[in-house]
Design a protein around this motif. Sequence first.
Motif, PDB file in Angstrom:
ATOM      1  N   SER A   1      30.391  11.360 -27.154  1.00 16.04           N
ATOM      2  CA  SER A   1      29.418  10.410 -27.703  1.00 16.04           C
ATOM      3  C   SER A   1      30.100   9.135 -28.174  1.00 16.04           C
ATOM      4  O   SER A   1      29.526   8.049 -28.101  1.00 16.04           O
ATOM      5  CB  SER A   1      28.661  11.066 -28.861  1.00 16.04           C
ATOM      6  OG  SER A   1      29.583  11.488 -29.873  1.00 16.04           O
ATOM      7  N   ALA A   2      31.349   9.255 -28.661  1.00 15.80           N
ATOM      8  CA  ALA A   2      32.088   8.062 -29.085  1.00 15.80           C
ATOM      9  C   ALA A   2      32.365   7.159 -27.885  1.00 15.80           C
ATOM     10  O   ALA A   2      32.242   5.928 -27.962  1.00 15.80           O
ATOM     11  CB  ALA A   2      33.394   8.474 -29.762  1.00 15.80           C
ATOM     12  N   ALA A   3      32.730   7.767 -26.761  1.00 13.15           N
ATOM     13  CA  ALA A   3      32.953   6.976 -25.548  1.00 13.15           C
ATOM     14  C   ALA A   3      31.662   6.329 -25.079  1.00 13.15           C
ATOM     15  O   ALA A   3      31.643   5.174 -24.644  1.00 13.15           O
ATOM     16  CB  ALA A   3      33.542   7.855 -24.454  1.00 13.15           C
ATOM     17  N   ASP A   4      30.563   7.123 -25.194  1.00 17.26           N
ATOM     18  CA  ASP A   4      29.269   6.558 -24.799  1.00 17.26           C
ATOM     19  C   ASP A   4      28.888   5.373 -25.676  1.00 17.26           C
ATOM     20  O   ASP A   4      28.313   4.389 -25.198  1.00 17.26           O
ATOM     21  CB  ASP A   4      28.187   7.633 -24.890  1.00 17.26           C
ATOM     22  CG  ASP A   4      28.341   8.682 -23.804  1.00 17.26           C
ATOM     23  OD1 ASP A   4      29.090   8.414 -22.843  1.00 17.26           O
ATOM     24  OD2 ASP A   4      27.717   9.754 -23.917  1.00 17.26           O
ATOM     25  N   SER A   5      29.190   5.455 -26.955  1.00 16.86           N
ATOM     26  CA  SER A   5      28.859   4.331 -27.838  1.00 16.86           C
ATOM     27  C   SER A   5      29.662   3.098 -27.472  1.00 16.86           C
ATOM     28  O   SER A   5      29.168   1.969 -27.571  1.00 16.86           O
ATOM     29  CB  SER A   5      29.117   4.728 -29.299  1.00 16.86           C
ATOM     30  OG  SER A   5      30.507   4.895 -29.529  1.00 16.86           O
ATOM     31  N   ARG A   6      30.894   3.319 -27.032  1.00 16.09           N
ATOM     32  CA  ARG A   6      31.698   2.163 -26.606  1.00 16.09           C
ATOM     33  C   ARG A   6      31.162   1.584 -25.294  1.00 16.09           C
ATOM     34  O   ARG A   6      31.229   0.379 -25.070  1.00 16.09           O
ATOM     35  CB  ARG A   6      33.158   2.581 -26.456  1.00 16.09           C
ATOM     36  CG  ARG A   6      33.785   2.957 -27.793  1.00 16.09           C
ATOM     37  CD  ARG A   6      35.269   2.998 -27.766  1.00 16.09           C
ATOM     38  NE  ARG A   6      35.805   3.205 -29.114  1.00 16.09           N
ATOM     39  CZ  ARG A   6      37.099   3.218 -29.404  1.00 16.09           C
ATOM     40  NH1 ARG A   6      37.996   3.046 -28.442  1.00 16.09           N
ATOM     41  NH2 ARG A   6      37.511   3.398 -30.653  1.00 16.09           N
ATOM     42  N   ILE A   7      30.632   2.466 -24.437  1.00 21.27           N
ATOM     43  CA  ILE A   7      29.982   1.953 -23.217  1.00 21.27           C
ATOM     44  C   ILE A   7      28.768   1.104 -23.590  1.00 21.27           C
ATOM     45  O   ILE A   7      28.529   0.027 -23.012  1.00 21.27           O
ATOM     46  CB  ILE A   7      29.563   3.120 -22.302  1.00 21.27           C
ATOM     47  CG1 ILE A   7      30.807   3.776 -21.686  1.00 21.27           C
ATOM     48  CG2 ILE A   7      28.618   2.641 -21.205  1.00 21.27           C
ATOM     49  CD1 ILE A   7      30.492   4.971 -20.813  1.00 21.27           C
ATOM     50  N   MET A   8      28.005   1.584 -24.603  1.00 16.55           N
ATOM     51  CA  MET A   8      26.845   0.822 -25.040  1.00 16.55           C
ATOM     52  C   MET A   8      27.262  -0.531 -25.617  1.00 16.55           C
ATOM     53  O   MET A   8      26.586  -1.549 -25.393  1.00 16.55           O
ATOM     54  CB  MET A   8      26.052   1.620 -26.074  1.00 16.55           C
ATOM     55  CG  MET A   8      25.332   2.833 -25.507  1.00 16.55           C
ATOM     56  SD  MET A   8      24.273   2.440 -24.096  1.00 16.55           S
ATOM     57  CE  MET A   8      23.097   1.332 -24.864  1.00 16.55           C
ATOM     58  N   SER A   9      28.361  -0.569 -26.339  1.00 17.14           N
ATOM     59  CA  SER A   9      28.867  -1.848 -26.852  1.00 17.14           C
ATOM     60  C   SER A   9      29.176  -2.797 -25.706  1.00 17.14           C
ATOM     61  O   SER A   9      28.865  -3.992 -25.756  1.00 17.14           O
ATOM     62  CB  SER A   9      30.123  -1.612 -27.702  1.00 17.14           C
ATOM     63  OG  SER A   9      29.842  -0.766 -28.799  1.00 17.14           O
ATOM     64  N   PHE A  10      29.796  -2.232 -24.668  1.00 22.14           N
ATOM     65  CA  PHE A  10      30.092  -3.048 -23.485  1.00 22.14           C
ATOM     66  C   PHE A  10      28.793  -3.572 -22.870  1.00 22.14           C
ATOM     67  O   PHE A  10      28.701  -4.752 -22.486  1.00 22.14           O
ATOM     68  CB  PHE A  10      30.868  -2.206 -22.477  1.00 22.14           C
ATOM     69  CG  PHE A  10      31.433  -3.006 -21.336  1.00 22.14           C
ATOM     70  CD1 PHE A  10      32.763  -3.390 -21.322  1.00 22.14           C
ATOM     71  CD2 PHE A  10      30.643  -3.385 -20.257  1.00 22.14           C
ATOM     72  CE1 PHE A  10      33.289  -4.124 -20.268  1.00 22.14           C
ATOM     73  CE2 PHE A  10      31.147  -4.120 -19.205  1.00 22.14           C
ATOM     74  CZ  PHE A  10      32.490  -4.503 -19.215  1.00 22.14           C
ATOM     75  N   LEU A  11      27.794  -2.709 -22.780  1.00 23.43           N
ATOM     76  CA  LEU A  11      26.530  -3.112 -22.159  1.00 23.43           C
ATOM     77  C   LEU A  11      25.808  -4.164 -22.996  1.00 23.43           C
ATOM     78  O   LEU A  11      25.168  -5.073 -22.440  1.00 23.43           O
ATOM     79  CB  LEU A  11      25.639  -1.887 -21.962  1.00 23.43           C
ATOM     80  CG  LEU A  11      26.119  -0.888 -20.890  1.00 23.43           C
ATOM     81  CD1 LEU A  11      25.215   0.335 -20.855  1.00 23.43           C
ATOM     82  CD2 LEU A  11      26.169  -1.552 -19.517  1.00 23.43           C
ATOM     83  N   TYR A  12      25.910  -4.063 -24.347  1.00 24.41           N
ATOM     84  CA  TYR A  12      25.306  -5.092 -25.183  1.00 24.41           C
ATOM     85  C   TYR A  12      25.966  -6.449 -24.915  1.00 24.41           C
ATOM     86  O   TYR A  12      25.294  -7.487 -24.810  1.00 24.41           O
ATOM     87  CB  TYR A  12      25.459  -4.727 -26.663  1.00 24.41           C
ATOM     88  CG  TYR A  12      24.593  -3.564 -27.091  1.00 24.41           C
ATOM     89  CD1 TYR A  12      23.307  -3.399 -26.571  1.00 24.41           C
ATOM     90  CD2 TYR A  12      25.068  -2.622 -28.014  1.00 24.41           C
ATOM     91  CE1 TYR A  12      22.520  -2.324 -26.960  1.00 24.41           C
ATOM     92  CE2 TYR A  12      24.289  -1.546 -28.401  1.00 24.41           C
ATOM     93  CZ  TYR A  12      23.024  -1.398 -27.865  1.00 24.41           C
ATOM     94  OH  TYR A  12      22.234  -0.343 -28.248  1.00 24.41           O
ATOM     95  N   ALA A  13      27.287  -6.420 -24.792  1.00 26.32           N
ATOM     96  CA  ALA A  13      28.011  -7.667 -24.488  1.00 26.32           C
ATOM     97  C   ALA A  13      27.605  -8.198 -23.114  1.00 26.32           C
ATOM     98  O   ALA A  13      27.409  -9.412 -22.922  1.00 26.32           O
ATOM     99  CB  ALA A  13      29.517  -7.426 -24.542  1.00 26.32           C
ATOM    100  N   ALA A  14      27.467  -7.274 -22.150  1.00 28.57           N
ATOM    101  CA  ALA A  14      27.065  -7.690 -20.799  1.00 28.57           C
ATOM    102  C   ALA A  14      25.662  -8.292 -20.815  1.00 28.57           C
ATOM    103  O   ALA A  14      25.387  -9.274 -20.104  1.00 28.57           O
ATOM    104  CB  ALA A  14      27.112  -6.498 -19.847  1.00 28.57           C
ATOM    105  N   ALA A  15      24.782  -7.708 -21.636  1.00 26.68           N
ATOM    106  CA  ALA A  15      23.423  -8.252 -21.725  1.00 26.68           C
ATOM    107  C   ALA A  15      23.441  -9.680 -22.255  1.00 26.68           C
ATOM    108  O   ALA A  15      22.703 -10.556 -21.769  1.00 26.68           O
ATOM    109  CB  ALA A  15      22.563  -7.360 -22.613  1.00 26.68           C
TER     110      ALA A  15
END
Length: 1779
Positions: A412-426
Motif C-alpha cells: 500500500s505504501a508503494a501504491d500511495s507513491r504511485i498515486m503521488s506520481f499520478l497526482y503530479a502527472a495530472a
Amino acid sequence: MTTPRGTQRRAAAPPAAAGGEPYNILPIHDLLAEHPSLRFPEVRAAAAALRTVGGLRPPPFSQWRADQDLMDWLGAFFGFQRDNVRNQREHLVLLLANAQMRLSSADFSDTLEPRIARQIRKKLLRNYTSWCGFLGRRPSVYIPDGDPRADLLYTGLHLLVWGEAANLRFMPECLCYIYHHMAGELHRILEGFIDTATGRPVNPAVHGENAFLTRVVTPIYDVIRAEAESSRDGKVPHAAWRNYDDMNEYFWRHDVFDRLGWPMEQSRQFFRTPPDRSRVRKTGFVEVRSFWNIYRSFDRLWVMLILYLQAAAIVAWEGAKWPWDDLRSSRGSKSKDTQARVLSIFITWAALRFLQSLLDIGTQFPRAFRDGRTLAVRMVLKAIVAAAWVLAFAVLYKRIWNQRSSNGQWSSAADSRIMSFLYAAAAFVIPEVLAIVLFIVPWVRNALEKTNWKICYALTWWFQSRSFVGRGLREGTFDNVKYSIFWVLLLAVKFAFSYFLQVRPLVKPTKEIYKLSGIQYTWHEFFGQSNRFAVFVLWLPVVLIYLMDIQIWYAIFSSLTGAFVGLFAHLGEIRDMKQLRLRFQFFASAMSFNIMPEEQQVDESFLPSRLRNFWQRLQLRYGFSRSFRKIESNQVEARRFALVWNEILSKFREEDIVSDREVELLELPPELWNVRVIRWPCFLLCNELSLALGQAKEVRGPDRRLWRKICKNDYRRCAVIEVYDSAKHLLLEIIKEGTEEHDIVTQLFSDFDGSMKMEKFTVGYKMTELHNIHTRLVALLGLLKPTKDVTKIVNALQTLYDVVVRDFQAEKRSMEQLRNEGLAQSRPTRLLFVDAVVLPEEENATFYKQVRRMHTILTSRDSMINVPQNLEARRRIAFFSNSLFMNIPRATQVEKMMAFSVLTPYYKEDVLYSKDQLYKENEDGISILYYLKQIYPDEWEYFVERMKREGMSDINELYSEKERLRDLRHWVSYRGQTLSRTVRGMMYNYEALKMLTFLDSASEHDLKTGTRELATMGSSRIGSSRHDGVAGGSGYYSRASSSRALSRASSSVSSLFKGSEYGTVLMKYTYVVACQLYGEQKAKNDPNAFEILELMKNYEALRVAYVDERQVNGNEKEFFSVLVKYDQQLQREVEIYRVKLPGEFKKIGEGKPENQNHALIFTRGDALQTIDMNQDNYFEEALKMRNLLEEFNSYYGIRKPKILGVREHVFTGSVSSLAWFMSAQETSFVTLGQRVLADPLKVRMHYGHPDVFDRLWFLGRGGISKASKTINISEDIFAGFNCTLRGGNVTHHEYIQVGKGRDVGLNQVSMFEAKVASGNGEQTLSRDVYRLGHRLDFFRMLSFFYTTVGFYFNTMMVVLTVYAFVWGRFYLALSGLEDYISKNTSSSNNAALGAVLNQQFVIQLGLFTALPMIIENSLEHGFLTAVWDFMKMQLQFASVFYTFSMGTKTHYYGRTILHGGAKYRATGRGFVVEHKKFAENYRLYAHSHFIKAIELGVILTLYASYGSASGNTLVYILLTLSSWFLVSSWILAPFIFNPSGFDWLKNFNDFEDFLNWIWFQGGISVQSDQSWETWWEDETDHLRTTGLWGCILEILLDLRFFFFQYAIVYRLHIAGQSRSILVYLLSWACILLAFVALVTVAYFRDRYSAKKHIRYRLVQAIIVGGTVAAIVVLLEFTKFQFVDTFTSLLAFLPTGWGIVSIALVFKPYLRRSEMVWKTVVTVARLYDILFGVIVMAPVAVLSWLPGLQEMQTRILFNEAFSRGLHISQIITGKKAHAF
C-alpha cells in the motif's frame, strides 16, 4: 426570359476618337468619349462620386483646377505621383462600378450607392483595423454618418499608399503604420484643424511633389536594400540580416509609434543599416540552420511518437500475446511492474519539454532581449520549470521503485507513491487537457485568440508569444470531426502495425543479444564488455522506419479518402466519347443550367432556390427528366447550346486538334431545311437510321407500334425525322419550282404526310422497300457535289422515282391512276427530271454541307466512338461534359459577375519560336519542327488541311511565304511552353466572356435570326485564321479588312455581337503580363520584344508591365513601373502609366515575386488569377470562370475562401516515358492530393499556379507571394501559409482546369526537384512553418507536416534507413558479431527482422507515388486502365525513376538545411531529344547520387564477402535486394533515361570528353562545364558559407569513411588475426607514405616537368619501384598475400575520400598553404576520375550487349511510339530533311 438591362440601354459604340490622354480601360478623363464602358450608369455614377470636391479646402501646394477630383485632391495634399493617382483613380472607379453592377436592385440611377463605398472601404481596411486593435490603437478613420465622400477619401488614400509603396507592399503592417498617420492627417484636414505652431489650417507632415516616394517609401526601401545586400545574395546566415518579414514584424510592436514617430526620422535605430552593430536586428523570429527545426516546429508530433515507442517497448518486453494482457491487474505483480514502468513516459515527456525550451533559448534568445525582456524571462522560466518537472518525475519514479524494493512486493505504501506520481502527472497534463477541451469547442478558442483584451494576453502569455498572425485558426465543429476521424483511424492502424510488426518482433532478439557474453571480436573492440551497440544497430533502422511510416499510411488513407471524395464530386462519370453519347441528351440542359445565368426571380426565398437547384441537378445527372422533347420545347435553350457547342468546336479547329470533317460530325447544325427536330451532331445519329430501317422491316403491325419502337431511342427518332424532312427539302430545292416534276415530288410527300397523319403508312406502303429507297437516295446524295454531273443526277432521280412510285406503294397503280393523283407526267413528252434539275452554285457551302450531313446519317454504320481521333480533343470534350454534371455554382450574368485579372510573370523565355529555332538541328540532326511533326502527326495533318483551305496551294509555302511561315511558327509555338501559348490560352477568358455577354442579353428573336445568319455564312469560316478585325475579337476599333490574325480566328458568334459586349468584358477582365525586361529588350531590338508587341496588337485586353531603367545625373539611375498597351487607332504602342520606384528591385528579393509585385498595381477587379509561363487555358474551361468566381461568396466551413485552387492538366505527358512518369506524379498531386488537403483535412496551401486569389483581401495583407531572398525561394506556397495564418481559407475545385507544362528530360526534372527540395529545406527554417506547426490544432498540424516539409523529411529518413541498415549490417559482419549472434541465438528471428525491413523498403519505394496514381486513374479512367498504365510504367522503369528522384530530394533537402545553397535553377522548357554527355550527367549527379551509390555498393560488396548471411544466397538477397536496387537506380537512371544512353560509340566519345573536362585547368571566367576545378569549387561552395554546426556535422558525417580502414585492416592476412590497436595505427603509415609520395610527385612536377623532364620521370620511377619492392618484401617476409593488395584499396580509398571531404570544411585555412591545397585538389581530381570510371563501367558493359540500345530507346519513348513517333529516325537522324 428576363432581358438583361444591358440591351435596354446600350448599342454598339462607334470608334473612339483618337488623341487625348492615354488610358488603360476607361477614359475617365473624358466621360463624353465614345467608349462602350462609359455607357454604364454605374461607371458614370462612380466617376461622378469622385468629382464631389465641393466644400473641400483646396490644396495649398498646387494649382487646383475645376476638372480635378478627390484622387487629385489627395495626390496634391500628400505628394503622390501623378500617374499613381491616375492608375488608382481608374482602379477605384472600376471597383465601385463593378460592385454596384452586382447589386440585385433594379435601380439604374447615375448615383453611387453609399453602401458600395462603405463595403469596399471596410474590406480594404479590415487588416488595418485589426492591426489597430492588436496594438490597442483607435483607427484613424472617422466616417460621418451617411457620408460616402469620406468613405471614398479614406479608400482612395489607402489605394494611393499601396500603389506607390513598391517593395513595401510585402510589408502590410508597415503600410498600416504609414496609412494610420496619413489617415489621421486626412481627418484633421477634413475637420479643419488649425496648426497651433503656425495658426494656419493643418497640412500633412509629408507634402510636396513626389514627397510620399522620397520621404516615406525611399528611406524604408534603402534599409531593405542595405540588408539584402549584406546577405550576399542569401549566402549569409539568415540570423545575420533582416528580411521582409523581420522589417514588417517590427510594426507589430506596441512601442513602434514611440520608436519611429511621424514623420519617420532617419536617425532612429530602425533606419541604421549594416555594418552598424547598433541597428535593429531580427524581429519576431530567427531562422537558424538546423535539423532541430523539425522537432521545434512540430514538437507535438515527435512527443507522440517517442512516448508511444517507449510505452510499446515497455509493454512488449514481457512478451504477452496482446498488449493489454501485460497491463491487466489479474496478472499480479508482473502487471504492476509493467504499469509502473509505463509511468516513465512522463519523465520522457518532461525531458522533451525541457529540450524544446532549450531549443527555444538556443535559437531565439538573442532576439528575446531585443523584443523585450519579458520574452527572455519566459524562455528562462519555461526551461527552469521543465527541468523541475523532469527532476520531480525522476524523484517520484525513483521513490516508487525504492519502496517496491524495500517491501519486496507491491504494498500500500508503494501504491500511495504511485498515486503521488499520478497526482503530479495530472497537474503536468492540465495544459493538454485544456487544449483538448478547446479543440472540442473551437469557437471558444477562436474567440479567445482573436480578442484584444489584456486579461487574455496575461492568461496565454505562458503558452505562446503574442503574434499578430496565427490567431483564430480553428475550424468549425463539422470540419473538426471529419479530419479528426481521418487521423484517429490512421494513427490507430499505424500504432497497431508498429506494435505487432515492428516493436514486438525485436524484443526476443534484443534480449538474446543483450545476454550474450564472451564475444570474440575480429578487431580491437573499445566497448567489448557491453552488447548495447549491437542492440542499437539492430533497433536503429526499425526506429527510423517507425518514425517515418506515418507518411506511408498517409499515402494509403489519403488515396482512399480522395477517391471517396472524388466519387461524391462525380469525377470521372464521363470518361470518353462513348459515355458522352449516352448522356448527351442531358448535356445541353446541363450546359444551359450551369453556363447560362439563373433566371432572376425577385420574390423567391433562399431555401426554395437551393432545393430547386438540387432537384434540377438530380434530373440532369440521373436522367429523371430533360429528354430531347423537353429541349425541343425550349428552342431558346437549344439555340444557345448550339452556339456554345459550335464555338467550342471552332476553337478546337483553330488549335488543329480536329479536322474539318470531324467538325461537321460533331457540330450542331443551325435550323435549316424546315427540320422539325433538333439536329443533333452526326456522331450521335450514326447507325441509327440503319437500325430504324431494320425495325421497319421486322416490325409487323400498325404505324403506332412501329413509331413507338423507334421512339424508344430518341436519337433514332430524330434521325428518322431529320432525314425525311431533309430529303423533302432537298428534292424540292434541286428541282425547278413550277415544273411538273416539282409538283410530282410535292404530291408524293403530301401523300406520305397524309398517310402518317392517319396512321396508315405501314398499310399503304411496303416497309420492305425502304432499304431500296435508302440505297437510291444515298446514290443521289453521292452525286450532289459542287463539281456537278447533271446527267447522272437526273438518272439517279429517275431511278429513285421509279422505286418510290412503282415498288414502294402497297397497291399497284396504273399509269392513269398515277396521272390522276398527280404522281406522273400528264403528257410524257420527255424523260422525267431532264432540264428540271438546278444545283446551287459552288459558293453555297451551306447547301453542300447539309448534303454531306445527310449522306453521313444515311451511310454511317459504326458507332463513331473514335470521333474525334485526337486524344487531346477527346480528353477535353470528356472533361468539359463531365464537369457540367458536377456541383458548380450557378452563374450570374456577366454584368453581375466578379471582375478579375490574370497576372503572368515573364523574364526572357521564348515568346514565339523563330524560323531558325524551328529548323535548328541537334547533334542527331533533329529539328524541333521535325520532332513535333512526328509526335503530333494528326495535328500536323489538320494544320496543313487548314492552310490549304485558306488558300495555300503548295506545302512549300509554309517554309517560304512570310505569312504562312508565321502560321507555322505559331503552330510549333503552341505545342511548346512559350509565352504566346500562355497568352492565347488566357485570352480565351476574354472571348468567352464576350460570347456569354451576348447570350445573356440575346432574345429569342436574336438567337433565331442569328443562327440563320450564321447558317447563310456557310462553313468556310470554321477554323479560318484569315478574318476581319484582330484576333480575340478586338473590340469596337475598326481594322483594315486585310489584317491577318496571328493565331485566332474571328469567332463565328462574334459576327452577331451588338457592340455592347466589348464594354462589359473590358470592365470584367484584364490580362497583365509582367515582362520585367521588356524595356531592355526594346532597346536592344530583341526579337522577343517584337513578338510581345505583336501579342498586344492581337489581344486588346492584354497589358504589358515592365521596369524601365533610365540614366540621370551621370551614373545615377531611376527606375519606373510602366504599363503599356497597343492603341488600335494610333496603330502603335502607347504608355499608359509610369510610376517611379524608389530604386532597383531585382536584387532585393527573389526575382519572380518581385516581378509580380511591381505589376500588381496594374491589375483590376475583385479576383486575381496567377498564371505561370508554362501554362495554357482552354476556351470551354473559360466559359466556367464566372461560375468559379461565385465560390468566393460561399462558405466552406466557417469561412469564405480567399484562394480558389484549380485543377491542372499536364500537357507534356506524351513526349516520352519520363515525361509520362512526371505527368502522372504531378496529376495525382494536383488532383487527388489537393482534393484531400482541401476537404477533409483543411490544410491546402497555395502551392503554385493557377489558383485564384481574393485580390482585395490579399492587397492589404502582403500580396500574392513572399519575396525574401533564399528563405522564400518557393514563393508560391508562402502565399498559402500567409493566407492560413491570417485567417483565410484555401479551397480546391475540380470542375475547371488549365493546362500546364512540365519538364520532360531527366536533367530538367532533377533540377526542378532540386529547386523544390531546396525550397522545402528553406521552408523548414521559416517562421511561417513554425507558427503553423504551433497554432494549428493537433490533427491539422499532422496534415500540414506530412504534406509539406514532412514529405521531404521522411523521404530523407527512408534513405537514412537504408544507410542505417547497410552500415549496421556492415558493423555486425566486420566485427564478427553477426557470425557469433547467428551461432548463439535464434537466427530465424533475425531473418524475420530482415524480411520486415525489406518489406518496408519495397513499400516505400513505390507507394508514395504509385498508389495515389492508381486510385486517381481508376476514378477518372477506370480500374483496368489504371492497372494497365501502372504495369506499363513498371516495364518502363518507373520505379527506377522514382527511386532516383528520392535521392535528388534527399540530397538537396538535407544539404539546404545543413549548409544552405538554395537557389533558383533554370530548368529550361524546351523539347529534350538530344543525348546528354557523360560529363554533364556527372556534374549534375556526382555528389547527389553517384558517390553515395558507390559508397553503399562498396559496403554491400564487403558484406557479401565477410557477412555470415552471404553464405546463404537467398537470405543475402532478401536482406540486400532493396539496397542493391537503390544503388543500381542511382547509378544507371541518368543513362537509362538518356537518349542513346547505351550507344557504345557515343559513350566512348563521352568518356574522352569527360577526361578532357577533368584535366582542363580552371581560370578566370572559366565556366563549370569547361573545367573540373571550377565545377568542384562551385559544388563545394556551400561549405564556405555554412555555419559552425554545419561544419561540425559535416565532419562527423565524413568520419564514417575512416571506419572502412578500421574494419578491413584486421581482416588482412598480414595482421595475423591480431586484435591490437597497433594494427590500425600502423595502417595509417600507408596513408602517410601515399601522401608523401603525392606531395613529392607534385613538387618535382611543378619544378622539373617543364625544363628537366628526366628528373621528374626519375622521381616517378623511384616511387613506383619502391612501391613494387615494398609489396615484394611484404609477400616474402610477412603473411601478406597478393589479394591483400586489393582488399587494402577498399580500406584506404574511403579514408582518402574522408580526408578530402574534411579538408573541404577547413578550406579557408588550408588554402594558406599552396602546396597542401594543391595536393588536396589533385587527390580530389583523382577520386573524381575513379568515380567516373566506376560509374561508366556498368554503362560500358551494357553498351556492349546487342539489342539493348533499341530496347532502351523503346522504353524511353514508348508513349511517343503509340502516337506515331519515328523514334529510330529521331535518334539516328536518318531522315531526308529536318522538315
